[in-house]
Design an enzyme around this catalytic site. Structure first.
Site, PDB file in Angstrom:
ATOM      1  N   LYS A  35       0.841  -1.191   0.000  1.00 23.71           N
ATOM      2  CA  LYS A  35       0.000   0.000   0.000  1.00 23.71           C
ATOM      3  C   LYS A  35       0.880   1.248   0.000  1.00 23.71           C
ATOM      4  O   LYS A  35       1.731   1.426   0.881  1.00 23.71           O
ATOM      5  CB  LYS A  35      -0.918   0.031   1.219  1.00 23.71           C
ATOM      6  CG  LYS A  35      -1.851   1.246   1.240  1.00 23.71           C
ATOM      7  CD  LYS A  35      -2.823   1.196   2.400  1.00 23.71           C
ATOM      8  CE  LYS A  35      -2.221   1.667   3.695  1.00 23.71           C
ATOM      9  NZ  LYS A  35      -1.959   3.140   3.712  1.00 23.71           N
ATOM     10  N   ASP A  62      -3.424   4.250  -2.184  1.00 19.34           N
ATOM     11  CA  ASP A  62      -4.413   4.649  -1.186  1.00 19.34           C
ATOM     12  C   ASP A  62      -4.421   6.166  -1.031  1.00 19.34           C
ATOM     13  O   ASP A  62      -3.817   6.715  -0.111  1.00 19.34           O
ATOM     14  CB  ASP A  62      -4.069   3.956   0.142  1.00 19.34           C
ATOM     15  CG  ASP A  62      -4.978   4.373   1.282  1.00 19.34           C
ATOM     16  OD1 ASP A  62      -6.120   4.775   1.018  1.00 19.34           O
ATOM     17  OD2 ASP A  62      -4.533   4.289   2.453  1.00 19.34           O
ATOM     18  N   LYS A  64      -7.572   7.950  -1.437  1.00 16.55           N
ATOM     19  CA  LYS A  64      -8.914   8.320  -0.961  1.00 16.55           C
ATOM     20  C   LYS A  64      -9.468   9.522  -1.731  1.00 16.55           C
ATOM     21  O   LYS A  64      -9.878  10.531  -1.150  1.00 16.55           O
ATOM     22  CB  LYS A  64      -8.897   8.607   0.541  1.00 16.55           C
ATOM     23  CG  LYS A  64      -8.383   7.457   1.400  1.00 16.55           C
ATOM     24  CD  LYS A  64      -8.343   7.847   2.868  1.00 16.55           C
ATOM     25  CE  LYS A  64      -7.869   6.706   3.748  1.00 16.55           C
ATOM     26  NZ  LYS A  64      -6.439   6.363   3.530  1.00 16.55           N
ATOM     27  N   ASP A  67     -13.758  14.387  -4.577  1.00 17.60           N
ATOM     28  CA  ASP A  67     -13.911  15.698  -5.196  1.00 17.60           C
ATOM     29  C   ASP A  67     -15.128  15.618  -6.121  1.00 17.60           C
ATOM     30  O   ASP A  67     -15.874  14.638  -6.093  1.00 17.60           O
ATOM     31  CB  ASP A  67     -12.631  16.066  -5.968  1.00 17.60           C
ATOM     32  CG  ASP A  67     -12.389  17.573  -6.010  1.00 17.60           C
ATOM     33  OD1 ASP A  67     -13.321  18.306  -6.409  1.00 17.60           O
ATOM     34  OD2 ASP A  67     -11.284  18.014  -5.650  1.00 17.60           O
ATOM     35  N   ARG A 213       2.278  -0.942  10.759  1.00 12.72           N
ATOM     36  CA  ARG A 213       3.200  -0.813  11.879  1.00 12.72           C
ATOM     37  C   ARG A 213       3.548  -2.116  12.577  1.00 12.72           C
ATOM     38  O   ARG A 213       4.715  -2.303  12.968  1.00 12.72           O
ATOM     39  CB  ARG A 213       2.632   0.203  12.887  1.00 12.72           C
ATOM     40  CG  ARG A 213       2.889   1.636  12.467  1.00 12.72           C
ATOM     41  CD  ARG A 213       2.117   2.638  13.299  1.00 12.72           C
ATOM     42  NE  ARG A 213       0.702   2.666  12.910  1.00 12.72           N
ATOM     43  CZ  ARG A 213      -0.182   3.518  13.420  1.00 12.72           C
ATOM     44  NH1 ARG A 213       0.190   4.392  14.348  1.00 12.72           N
ATOM     45  NH2 ARG A 213      -1.424   3.506  13.006  1.00 12.72           N
TER      46      ARG A 213
END
Length: 240
Positions: A35, A62, A64, A67, A213
């Site tokens: 990603k 990624d 997102k 608009d 993480r």
């Protein structure tokens, strides 16, 4: 373990190209996609996509997108042209925006999977109602947004693992659910509020798991990924 591997997306939440090369080279044998999020893409630009591809990685971009329909449609055309494998827009943009994105993806020479972001996994019910201002629960709104995305012609949504079963019941088993907020047992939740373990998410019906993480910050990232894959494989095996 191939089936479990293809479901795993490693989030490259790193700021620079040397870190990307380090982790992709190390982890490409163990993951389905990498990603690329806002921090990495905005700091490195489209060249980082080509670099990951040259290292053998497949990519979930990624960003997102959210608009007006024309702008999002054109952005999807540009980003699909980079050769990414998965791309997302935000379901809150409404039906016309989602349809514009879907049309642009369908016209791409190499069509990516197009999915819609629903409710961020960093939000809990209190923040959802009091800060964001929705009267309906997270689950109800995620279900509705998933239905809108399916109506528009998208292949799936991004949602917390806690909404997987609700989405599958509403949109069908073939509608993809990509789940961030995955935390192996013993991992710190960080800023994630609605989480499950890898095995729980697969058992609930997740099609892809996004893990960042817990892998990147592990003393041995390869060992961390292998442990996640083993847990996913056990869950997949139990479902067969």
């Amino acid at each position: 373990m191939i089936q479990a591997k293809e479901k795993l997306i490693i989030a490259l939440d790193v700021p620079d190209r040397p870190s990307v090369r380090h982790y992709v080279t190390m982890l490409v044998p163990y993951t389905g996609l990498f990603k690329v999020g806002m921090e990495l893409y905005y700091s490195q630009g489209p060249a980082i996509i080509e670099e990951i591809k040259n290292l053998g990685g497949r990519i979930f971009l990624d960003l997102k997108l959210h608009d007006i329909p024309r702008t999002v449609g054109r952005a999807v055309s540009v980003l699909a042209g980079l050769g990414v494998d998965m791309l997302n827009v935000h379901a809150a943009g409404g039906l016309a925006m989602l349809q514009a994105a879907a049309a642009a993806a369908q016209q791409a020479s190499r069509r990516p999977l197009l999915i819609a972001v629903t409710a961020l996994t960093s939000l809990d019910e209190r923040a959802w109602r009091e800060e964001v201002g929705f009267a309906r629960s997270i689950g109800e709104k995620v279900r509705d947004w998933a239905g809108l995305a399916r109506q528009a012609g998208l292949q799936g949504v991004v949602a917390s693992p806690r909404e997987i079963e609700l989405i599958k019941a509403h949109c069908g088993r073939d509608f993809l659910v990509v789940t961030p907020g995955i935390r192996p047992a013993g991992s710190a939740p960080g800023d994630q509020k609605r989480t499950l373990t890898p095995g729980e998410a697969v058992a609930a019906g997740a099609d892809y798991l996004v893990v960042g993480r817990p892998v990147l910050q592990a003393p041995d990232p390869v060992a961390a990924v292998r442990q996640i894959l083993e847990e996913m494989h056990r869950a997949v095996s139990r479902k067969v």
